[in-house]
Every structure is written in structure tokens, then in C-alpha cells.
Design an enzyme around this catalytic site. Structure first.
Site, mmCIF file in Angstrom:
data_model
loop_
_atom_site.group_PDB
_atom_site.id
_atom_site.type_symbol
_atom_site.label_atom_id
_atom_site.label_comp_id
_atom_site.label_asym_id
_atom_site.label_seq_id
_atom_site.Cartn_x
_atom_site.Cartn_y
_atom_site.Cartn_z
ATOM 1 N N CYS A 1 8.376 1.314 13.323
ATOM 2 C CA CYS A 1 7.601 1.525 12.113
ATOM 3 C C CYS A 1 8.550 1.530 10.919
ATOM 4 C CB CYS A 1 6.872 2.858 12.211
ATOM 5 S SG CYS A 1 5.901 3.250 10.762
ATOM 6 N N HIS B 1 -2.179 4.617 10.549
ATOM 7 C CA HIS B 1 -1.529 5.107 9.323
ATOM 8 C C HIS B 1 -2.562 5.642 8.325
ATOM 9 C CE1 HIS B 1 2.730 4.375 9.655
ATOM 10 N NE2 HIS B 1 2.567 3.119 10.020
ATOM 11 N N HIS C 1 -1.959 0.171 15.105
ATOM 12 C CA HIS C 1 -0.837 0.905 14.502
ATOM 13 C C HIS C 1 -1.085 1.117 12.999
ATOM 14 C CE1 HIS C 1 3.735 1.510 14.115
ATOM 15 N NE2 HIS C 1 3.305 1.471 12.867
ATOM 16 N N GLU C 2 -1.527 0.062 12.317
ATOM 17 C CA GLU C 2 -1.733 0.162 10.858
ATOM 18 C C GLU C 2 -2.933 1.048 10.516
ATOM 19 O OE1 GLU C 2 0.710 -0.698 9.140
ATOM 20 O OE2 GLU C 2 1.627 -1.841 10.764
HETATM 21 ZN ZN ZN Z 1 4.010 2.008 10.916
#
Ligand code: ZN
Length: 184
Positions: A112, A159, A155-156
Site C-alpha cells: 500500500c 480505504h 483494497h481501494e
Molecule cells: Zn492502499
């Protein structure tokens, strides 16, 4: 232009907050952020630009990572052999509408742009997801994803909910995942 200096590093409050919805129609300011996010990921995959502008390479970036707590992400995963399979999007209010029951993980683990220390271990993800979001022209975009693009979107989108990849790693046995998980 976004550079390494604009990317916040864990631990940071914004990385742990739930990001706000973007209002429709998108404002000029938010549109600019969407464009900059995608511009960054594309440029960060070019060795020369990386060096010139001091970028850290990545395939995805979410607005909270540049300290903007709004639901916007960009993903750029080129497929040189089959350009039609290139996944390149900048979306606001992306949402996982459905997912497979099967799970997968990247054998190399995940990284990341906002996590400087190397954290080893497998990150379980859904093998397939259906994502709906909106582009800079307020058009609704529906994506059916699998493989690396599916992992990257998960993953995004994490966030936007204050979740970092290592939150998913089994603390006692970082490399222990069920046998039926697909290895990528
Ligand atoms: Zn990330």
C-alpha cells in the site's frame, strides 16, 4: 499533480475514518481529485516519470490516501498482451454490489502506498466482485471483476471505510489460509 509528498502514511487519522459520499452531480473540485488520482497511478507505473516527479509505484489510490476523506478511488492495471483487458478507472461512490463465495489471495501479499513498513502475510479477498460507481461525468459504471483487478478494487474500497490491507491478515498465522482459497 499528486506526488509522494501528498500521500499520507499509516498511522494517520484520515486513513482510519469512514470517507464521506461524494454528492451528485460531481463538483469541479471533486472531478479534479478523481483525475489526479488516476493521473498518479498511471504516471507511477512509468519509470521515467517516477524518477522525475518522485512517485512511488502503485496500481490503485484512494482519496483518503491524499488526506481527502471522500469516496473516490482510481485503479490502473494495464494488460499489454490484451489491451482490451486493461482496467483503468477513476470512480466516486464505488460500491461492491455482490461477490463470489470463493476467495483468493495474492501469493506475494499486498502493499500500500500509505503503508511504509513491509507487512507479510496473505490477505483474503473475494475472487469475483461486481462494482458499481460513477465516473467524472456522473455516468454509472458497472464492473464485473476477477483476479488482480478484483483484489485491487477491494483494497481501494477498504480505504474508504478506514480499513488497511493488513487488518485482514491472520495475526497468529499470517500465511495460513483455507485450502480452497485461490492463489494468485
Ligand atoms: Zn492502499
Amino acid at each position: 499533480m499528486i506526488t509522494k509528498k501528498n500521500i499520507i502514511i499509516d498511522p494517520h487519522n484520515t486513513l482510519r475514518k469512514r470517507a464521506e459520499e461524494v454528492s451528485t452531480p460531481i463538483s469541479e473540485d471533486d472531478k479534479k481529485i478523481l483525475k489526479q488520482l488516476l493521473e498518479y497511478v498511471i504516471a507511477s507505473q512509468d519509470d521515467e516519470l517516477c524518477e522525475k516527479y518522485d512517485l512511488k509505484p502503485g496500481i490503485g489510490l484512494a482519496a483518503p490516501q491524499i488526506n481527502v476523506a471522500k469516496r473516490m478511488i482510481a485503479v490502473h492495471i494495464p494488460d499489454e498482451e490484451n489491451p482490451e483487458n486493461t482496467v483503468s478507472y477513476s470512480l466516486y461512490n464505488p460500491k461492491i454490489m455482490s461477490h463470489s463465495t470463493t476467495k483468493c489471495y495474492l501469493e506475494s501479499g499486498e502493499g500500500c502506498l500509505s503503508v511504509d513498513k513491509e507487512i507479510k502475510g496473505y490477505v483474503p479477498r473475494y475472487s469475483k466482485i461486481k462494482v458499481v460507481g460513477f465516473n467524472e461525468n456522473d455516468e454509472k459504471i458497472t464492473l464485473n471483476l476477477k483476479g488482480l483487478p478484483a483484489i485491487c478494487f477491494q483494497h481501494e474500497i477498504d480505504h474508504l471505510n478506514g480499513i488497511l490491507f493488513y487488518d485482514h491478515i491472520n495475526k497468529e498465522n499470517p500465511f495460513d489460509v483455507p485450502e480452497d482459497y485461490e492463489k494468485l
